[in-house]
Design a protein around this motif. Sequence first.
Motif, PDB file in Angstrom:
ATOM      1  N   CYS A  14      12.276  66.348   4.691  1.00 13.01           N
ATOM      2  CA  CYS A  14      13.052  65.682   3.634  1.00 13.01           C
ATOM      3  C   CYS A  14      13.508  64.227   4.147  1.00 13.01           C
ATOM      4  CB  CYS A  14      14.164  66.351   3.165  1.00 13.01           C
ATOM      5  SG  CYS A  14      15.073  65.598   1.890  1.00 13.01           S
ATOM      6  N   CYS A  17      17.772  64.800   3.931  1.00 14.90           N
ATOM      7  CA  CYS A  17      18.609  65.774   4.790  1.00 14.90           C
ATOM      8  C   CYS A  17      17.852  66.188   6.001  1.00 14.90           C
ATOM      9  CB  CYS A  17      18.761  66.930   3.851  1.00 14.90           C
ATOM     10  SG  CYS A  17      17.575  67.939   3.419  1.00 14.90           S
ATOM     11  N   CYS A  34      13.475  67.107  -0.341  1.00 18.85           N
ATOM     12  CA  CYS A  34      13.295  68.550  -0.438  1.00 18.85           C
ATOM     13  C   CYS A  34      13.887  68.855  -2.041  1.00 18.85           C
ATOM     14  CB  CYS A  34      14.160  69.271   0.457  1.00 18.85           C
ATOM     15  SG  CYS A  34      15.757  69.034   0.307  1.00 18.85           S
ATOM     16  N   CYS A  37      17.912  68.334  -2.372  1.00 15.27           N
ATOM     17  CA  CYS A  37      18.181  66.997  -2.567  1.00 15.27           C
ATOM     18  C   CYS A  37      17.652  66.366  -3.789  1.00 15.27           C
ATOM     19  CB  CYS A  37      17.682  66.168  -1.458  1.00 15.27           C
ATOM     20  SG  CYS A  37      18.240  66.467   0.111  1.00 15.27           S
TER      21      CYS A  37
HETATM   22 ZN   LIG Z   1      16.717  67.346   1.499  1.00  9.69          ZN
END
Ligand SMILES: [Zn+2]
Length: 169
Positions: A14, A17, A34, A37
């Motif tokens: 991601c 994150c 992801c 998120c």
């Molecule tokens: Zn993420």
Amino acid sequence: MDVVVIEPRKGRHCAECRQGPLTMHIREFNAPLCLVCADLAHLAYLPRGSAALTRRAREASSLSAVVVRFNRRRRRYERQGLLVEEAALARAESACLADAEARARRRERDAARRAGEDVRFTAELTAEILRLFPRCPPARAQDIATHSAARGSGRVGRTAAGRSLRQAR
Ligand SMILES: [Zn+2]
């Protein structure tokens, strides 16, 4: 328009994150994001396969995402399934289940009706055999008629009955 979620062939992380490797992600500004998120983590995955279930789940869900995977040979993204709200999926599943139950009940009624028809057919055929072959013992005529009704009414059954009868004489 549907959100598109990608099942990557290779592990991706991601962009926000750094979690990974991801089994599913969306692309935002050309970077993988992801599902957490992307605020899609609460959605449930419904693999393709049942058109009725997919249609119902999509209709019932206020948010849905199409899951795709790149097919290298065909050089295009192919739909793998759908992400939908859990409650929408549950509703769609019970609607499809109710349909399946209704179909099963109808099949049962049809089978019962056919069984009734078989009984009538057997009785008529027994009578016909006894009329054509008066010396045939009634029990034997009944056996032949039952046998041919079990094999399905119609010409095949009647022909089989005729054959059995000839063998019996
Ligand atoms: Zn993420």
